[in-house]
Design a protein around this motif. Structure first.
Motif, PDB file in Angstrom:
ATOM      1  N   LEU A  64       0.854  -1.187   0.000  1.00  8.06           N
ATOM      2  CA  LEU A  64       0.000   0.000   0.000  1.00  8.06           C
ATOM      3  C   LEU A  64       0.888   1.235   0.000  1.00  8.06           C
ATOM      4  N   LYS A  65       0.625   2.155  -0.918  1.00  9.17           N
ATOM      5  CA  LYS A  65       1.416   3.377  -1.004  1.00  9.17           C
ATOM      6  C   LYS A  65       0.625   4.630  -0.676  1.00  9.17           C
ATOM      7  N   GLY A  66      -0.642   4.457  -0.352  1.00  9.87           N
ATOM      8  CA  GLY A  66      -1.449   5.603   0.031  1.00  9.87           C
ATOM      9  C   GLY A  66      -2.882   5.175   0.255  1.00  9.87           C
ATOM     10  N   VAL A  67      -3.580   5.902   1.107  1.00  9.71           N
ATOM     11  CA  VAL A  67      -5.012   5.687   1.295  1.00  9.71           C
ATOM     12  C   VAL A  67      -5.631   7.031   1.646  1.00  9.71           C
ATOM     13  N   ASP A  68      -6.717   7.342   0.974  1.00 12.67           N
ATOM     14  CA  ASP A  68      -7.428   8.588   1.254  1.00 12.67           C
ATOM     15  C   ASP A  68      -8.905   8.350   0.956  1.00 12.67           C
ATOM     16  N   ALA A  69      -9.677   9.399   0.892  1.00 13.99           N
ATOM     17  CA  ALA A  69     -11.113   9.253   0.694  1.00 13.99           C
ATOM     18  C   ALA A  69     -11.454   8.525  -0.602  1.00 13.99           C
ATOM     19  N   ARG A  70     -10.560   8.605  -1.599  1.00 10.18           N
ATOM     20  CA  ARG A  70     -10.829   7.946  -2.876  1.00 10.18           C
ATOM     21  C   ARG A  70     -10.686   6.444  -2.788  1.00 10.18           C
ATOM     22  N   GLY A  71      -9.678   5.969  -2.021  1.00 13.90           N
ATOM     23  CA  GLY A  71      -9.432   4.540  -1.947  1.00 13.90           C
ATOM     24  C   GLY A  71      -7.987   4.220  -1.618  1.00 13.90           C
ATOM     25  N   PHE A  72      -7.536   3.047  -2.067  1.00 15.37           N
ATOM     26  CA  PHE A  72      -6.229   2.493  -1.722  1.00 15.37           C
ATOM     27  C   PHE A  72      -5.321   2.528  -2.951  1.00 15.37           C
ATOM     28  N   VAL A  73      -4.059   2.928  -2.759  1.00 15.81           N
ATOM     29  CA  VAL A  73      -3.150   3.161  -3.875  1.00 15.81           C
ATOM     30  C   VAL A  73      -2.001   2.150  -3.869  1.00 15.81           C
ATOM     31  N   LEU A  74      -1.671   1.634  -5.061  1.00 16.76           N
ATOM     32  CA  LEU A  74      -0.498   0.793  -5.259  1.00 16.76           C
ATOM     33  C   LEU A  74       0.129   1.150  -6.596  1.00 16.76           C
ATOM     34  N   TYR A  75       1.393   0.752  -6.774  1.00 22.22           N
ATOM     35  CA  TYR A  75       2.119   1.018  -8.023  1.00 22.22           C
ATOM     36  C   TYR A  75       2.732  -0.270  -8.534  1.00 22.22           C
ATOM     37  N   THR A  76       2.858  -0.376  -9.867  1.00 23.37           N
ATOM     38  CA  THR A  76       3.433  -1.582 -10.440  1.00 23.37           C
ATOM     39  C   THR A  76       3.794  -1.365 -11.901  1.00 23.37           C
ATOM     40  N   ASN A  77       4.473  -2.347 -12.473  1.00 23.01           N
ATOM     41  CA  ASN A  77       4.720  -2.401 -13.905  1.00 23.01           C
ATOM     42  C   ASN A  77       3.376  -2.665 -14.598  1.00 23.01           C
ATOM     43  N   GLN A  78       3.013  -1.835 -15.543  1.00 21.38           N
ATOM     44  CA  GLN A  78       1.696  -1.963 -16.169  1.00 21.38           C
ATOM     45  C   GLN A  78       1.673  -2.977 -17.313  1.00 21.38           C
ATOM     46  N   ARG A  79       2.779  -3.735 -17.441  1.00 22.13           N
ATOM     47  CA  ARG A  79       2.789  -4.885 -18.344  1.00 22.13           C
ATOM     48  C   ARG A  79       2.797  -6.195 -17.572  1.00 22.13           C
ATOM     49  N   SER A  80       2.719  -6.111 -16.250  1.00 20.61           N
ATOM     50  CA  SER A  80       2.775  -7.293 -15.393  1.00 20.61           C
ATOM     51  C   SER A  80       1.464  -8.072 -15.459  1.00 20.61           C
ATOM     52  N   ARG A  81       1.495  -9.277 -14.884  1.00 19.74           N
ATOM     53  CA  ARG A  81       0.280 -10.094 -14.870  1.00 19.74           C
ATOM     54  C   ARG A  81      -0.854  -9.375 -14.160  1.00 19.74           C
ATOM     55  N   LYS A  82      -0.545  -8.743 -13.018  1.00 20.17           N
ATOM     56  CA  LYS A  82      -1.614  -8.077 -12.268  1.00 20.17           C
ATOM     57  C   LYS A  82      -2.229  -6.938 -13.068  1.00 20.17           C
ATOM     58  N   ALA A  83      -1.382  -6.192 -13.789  1.00 19.75           N
ATOM     59  CA  ALA A  83      -1.885  -5.066 -14.575  1.00 19.75           C
ATOM     60  C   ALA A  83      -2.726  -5.553 -15.755  1.00 19.75           C
ATOM     61  N   LEU A  84      -2.287  -6.613 -16.396  1.00 21.00           N
ATOM     62  CA  LEU A  84      -3.066  -7.169 -17.504  1.00 21.00           C
ATOM     63  C   LEU A  84      -4.401  -7.710 -17.002  1.00 21.00           C
ATOM     64  N   ALA A  85      -4.391  -8.294 -15.803  1.00 21.29           N
ATOM     65  CA  ALA A  85      -5.635  -8.793 -15.221  1.00 21.29           C
ATOM     66  C   ALA A  85      -6.593  -7.638 -14.910  1.00 21.29           C
ATOM     67  N   ILE A  86      -6.053  -6.547 -14.365  1.00 23.37           N
ATOM     68  CA  ILE A  86      -6.898  -5.389 -14.059  1.00 23.37           C
ATOM     69  C   ILE A  86      -7.493  -4.811 -15.330  1.00 23.37           C
ATOM     70  N   ALA A  87      -6.704  -4.785 -16.404  1.00 30.87           N
ATOM     71  CA  ALA A  87      -7.231  -4.295 -17.681  1.00 30.87           C
ATOM     72  C   ALA A  87      -8.351  -5.192 -18.184  1.00 30.87           C
ATOM     73  N   HIS A  88      -8.238  -6.491 -17.900  1.00 34.02           N
ATOM     74  CA  HIS A  88      -9.269  -7.454 -18.312  1.00 34.02           C
ATOM     75  C   HIS A  88     -10.521  -7.337 -17.457  1.00 34.02           C
ATOM     76  N   ASP A  89     -10.324  -7.204 -16.133  1.00 32.78           N
ATOM     77  CA  ASP A  89     -11.442  -7.133 -15.195  1.00 32.78           C
ATOM     78  C   ASP A  89     -11.002  -6.270 -14.015  1.00 32.78           C
ATOM     79  N   PRO A  90     -11.487  -5.044 -13.910  1.00 33.59           N
ATOM     80  CA  PRO A  90     -11.019  -4.130 -12.863  1.00 33.59           C
ATOM     81  C   PRO A  90     -11.530  -4.472 -11.465  1.00 33.59           C
TER      82      PRO A  90
END
Length: 224
Positions: A64-90
Motif C-alpha cells: 500500500l502506497k497511500g489511502v485517502d477518501a478515494r481509496g487504496f493506492v499501489l504502483y506496479t509495472n503496467q505490463r505485469s500479470r496483475k496489470a493485464l488482469a486489471i485491464a481485463h477485469d477491474p
C-alpha cells in the motif's frame, strides 16, 4: 515438516462491536493501521491483491502506497500479470493481515489507473535503486538467469548517471499507479474458539463510495 493442521493459535478475547467502529471506513482503517504499526507488525502496508485475468485468478503481495477518501493506492509495472488482469477485469480484492493484532481488513472494489502526474510524483520519491529496478525488470516475464537481470541493471545505471536528483531516473512509460475504489470494507477481529467478529461496511448503492462519507455505508455483522 510439521503437520500444519496441528498448529493452532488462540486469538484471545479482544472483541469488535459496532460501537467500536469509527465514523467511516477511512478513519477505522487508519486507526487499525496505526495500531498495527505500534504493535510492530512487520510491513503493515503489505496487502494481498487478488485479480481475475484472461488466464484465471491470481494473487500476490503488494505494498500500500497511500489511502485517502478515494481509496487504496499501489504502483506496479503496467505490463505485469496483475496489470493485464486489471485491464481485463477491474474488479479486485485487497487483504491486509496483521497477525500481531489478530486483525484483518478485506476490501472489495474496482481498480483504475492513477493520473500520470501522481505516478511521476511518487516515482521521484523512491530510492534510486528502486527507480533503476523499475526499468530493469520486465515483470512477470520469464528470464533465464538472475545474472541477466543484474547486467541489465548495470547497463541502466550507466544510462542514467547518478546526479543526486530524483529526476535522474524518470518514471518508465510502462510503470504506474492504481487506485482501488472500495464498495465493501470488512474489519475482522480474531477471537477465541474461532468465533471471530466480522463487521462489514457495504456501499449503500453497491458502487464504490468515498471512504470518508459515513452516510454512504451501511453496516453488516457476518458470521465467522
Amino acid at each position: 515438516m510439521e503437520d500444519p493442521a496441528q498448529r493452532r493459535v488462540d486469538y484471545g478475547e479482544r472483541s469488535l462491536e459496532p460501537a467500536d467502529l469509527a465514523a467511516h471506513p477511512l478513519e477505522q482503517f487508519r486507526r487499525w493501521y496505526s495500531e498495527a504499526v505500534a504493535a510492530a507488525v512487520p510491513e503493515p502496508n503489505a496487502m494481498a491483491l487478488a485479480t481475475s485475468g484472461p488466464d484465471g485468478a491470481s494473487a500476490r503481495t503488494v505494498l500500500l502506497k497511500g489511502v485517502d477518501a478515494r481509496g487504496f493506492v499501489l504502483y506496479t509495472n503496467q505490463r505485469s500479470r496483475k496489470a493485464l488482469a486489471i485491464a481485463h477485469d477491474p474488479r479486485v480484492a485487497l487483504l491486509f493481515t496483521w497477525h500481531g493484532t489478530h486483525r484483518q481488513v478485506a476490501v472489495r472494489g474496482r481498480a483504475e489507473v492513477l493520473p500520470r502526474e501522481e505516478t511521476e510524483a511518487y516515482f521521484a520519491s523512491r530510492p534510486r535503486a528502486s527507480r533503476i529496478g523499475a526499468w530493469a525488470s520486465e515483470q512477470s516475464r520469464p528470464i533465464a538467469t538472475s545474472a541477466e537481470l543484474r547486467e541489465r541493471e548495470e547497463e541502466l545505471r550507466r544510462r542514467f548517471p547518478d546526479t543526486g536528483s530524483p529526476d535522474d531516473v524518470p518514471a518508465p512509460p510502462h510503470w504506474g499507479g492504481y487506485l482501488v475504489r472500495a464498495h465493501e470494507v470488512e474489519f475482522w477481529q480474531g477471537r477465541t474458539s474461532r468465533l471471530h467478529d466480522r463487521l462489514v461496511l457495504v456501499s449503500r448503492d453497491g458502487s464504490p463510495a468515498a471512504l470518508d462519507d459515513a452516510a454512504a455505508w451501511r453496516l453488516e455483522r457476518r458470521q465467522p
